[in-house]
Design an enzyme around this catalytic site. Structure first.
Site, PDB file in Angstrom:
ATOM      1  N   HIS A 145      13.841  23.720  -4.591  1.00  0.00           N
ATOM      2  CA  HIS A 145      12.656  24.497  -4.934  1.00  0.00           C
ATOM      3  C   HIS A 145      11.645  24.544  -3.791  1.00  0.00           C
ATOM      4  CE1 HIS A 145      13.623  22.803  -9.162  1.00  0.00           C
ATOM      5  NE2 HIS A 145      14.287  23.935  -8.981  1.00  0.00           N
ATOM      6  N   LYS A 169       4.912  17.950   0.255  1.00  0.00           N
ATOM      7  CA  LYS A 169       5.114  16.928  -0.769  1.00  0.00           C
ATOM      8  C   LYS A 169       5.360  15.567  -0.117  1.00  0.00           C
ATOM      9  CE  LYS A 169       7.305  20.202  -3.900  1.00  0.00           C
ATOM     10  NZ  LYS A 169       8.569  20.610  -4.524  1.00  0.00           N
ATOM     11  N   ASP A 180      18.230  26.618 -12.339  1.00  0.00           N
ATOM     12  CA  ASP A 180      18.701  26.169 -11.030  1.00  0.00           C
ATOM     13  C   ASP A 180      20.145  26.564 -10.737  1.00  0.00           C
ATOM     14  OD1 ASP A 180      16.212  25.133 -10.530  1.00  0.00           O
ATOM     15  OD2 ASP A 180      16.811  23.038 -10.662  1.00  0.00           O
ATOM     16  N   TYR A 201       5.639  12.404  -7.027  1.00  0.00           N
ATOM     17  CA  TYR A 201       5.279  13.085  -5.787  1.00  0.00           C
ATOM     18  C   TYR A 201       3.879  13.654  -5.796  1.00  0.00           C
ATOM     19  CZ  TYR A 201       7.124  17.254  -8.258  1.00  0.00           C
ATOM     20  OH  TYR A 201       7.388  18.250  -9.166  1.00  0.00           O
ATOM     21  N   GLU A 237       0.879  -1.162   0.000  1.00  0.00           N
ATOM     22  CA  GLU A 237       0.000   0.000   0.000  1.00  0.00           C
ATOM     23  C   GLU A 237       0.920   1.216   0.000  1.00  0.00           C
ATOM     24  OE1 GLU A 237      -3.870   0.295   2.440  1.00  0.00           O
ATOM     25  OE2 GLU A 237      -2.326   1.310   3.642  1.00  0.00           O
TER      26      GLU A 237
END
Length: 183
Positions: free
Chosen positions: A62, A72, A170, A132, A28
Site C-alpha cells: 500500500h 512510516k 489486496d 506504525y 527508548e
C-alpha cells in the site's frame, strides 16, 4: 539507537539500545531529535496506527499518493513479520527494487519507510501486533497499491502463497507497471 541505511535511499533499519536487568528491560522507542539526526531529515509524525493479525496475513503493498503521501516508522510489539518496502519513486535509481526486514517483538527493530514507497508485511508468527507512525493523515481517495506477487519486483515472502490470508482488496491490486503514480 543505531540507524542502518538500506540499498533504498531514505529507508533505514533502526536497532534500539536495550537496557536489561533482573526486572526486565527499558528502551527508548522514539526520540524526535535522535530520529531526525539518524535519518538526516525532518519528519513530523501526526498519526499512530496499530493492527493485530494472525499467521499468514499479508497486508499490502500500500501507499498514499500526491499531497497525501506518507512516511512510516514501523515496528512489531508482539510476534514476528517480514516487512517490505518497494521504491516507487519515478526516476529513482532503485525504482521497482525492494527491501525486506524481519521485525519482531523480540528484536525490537524498526523500519523507516519514507514517502514514495509502497509498504506491506506478512505475519510469520501465530499472531502479531504491528504498530506504525505516519507523517501524514490517511486519505481514502489517495490510496494506491501494488499486487504482492508482482514478478517485476520479485519479493520472496518466505512462506507458501497458499498459506497467505489476504483481503479481497489486496488480491486485485495492479502490478507496479499498471499502478497509480505516487506523485
Amino acid at each position: 539507537m543505531t540507524f542502518t541505511p538500506t540499498k533504498l535511499e531514505g529507508c533505514y533499519i533502526l536497532d534500539p539500545t536495550i537496557i536489561k536487568d533482573e526486572r526486565g528491560y527499558f528502551m527508548e522507542s522514539f526520540n524526535e531529535v535522535r530520529f531526525e539526526a539518524g535519518i538526516g531529515t525532518r519528519t513530523h509524525f501526526v498519526q499512530d496506527n496499530q493492527s493485530f493479525s494472525s499467521k499468514g496475513v499479508l497486508r499490502g503493498l500500500h501507499y498514499q499518493t500526491g499531497e497525501h503521501a506518507q512516511a512510516k516508522l514501523v515496528r512489531v510489539l508482539e510476534g514476528e513479520v517480514l516487512d517490505v518496502a518497494v521504491d516507487i519513486r519515478p526516476g529513482s535509481p532503485t525504482f521497482g527494487q525492494h527491501e525486506a526486514v524481519l521485525l519482531s517483538g523480540e528484536n525490537q527493530r524498526q523500519f523507516f519507510v519514507p514517502r514514495g514507497f509502497a509498504h506491506g508485511f506478512l505475519v510469520l508468527s501465530e499472531t502479531a501486533v504491528f504498530f506504525y507512525k505516519c507523517d501524514n493523515f490517511y486519505n481514502k481517495e489517495s490510496e494506491g497499491g501494488i499486487i504482492y506477487n508482482d514478478p517485476s519486483i520479485g519479493i520472496d515472502w518466505g512462506m507458501a502463497i497458499s498459506d497467505f490470508i489476504i483481503s479481497e482488496k489486496d488480491t486485485v491490486l495492479p502490478t507496479l507497471e499498471n499502478s497509480r503514480p505516487v506523485w
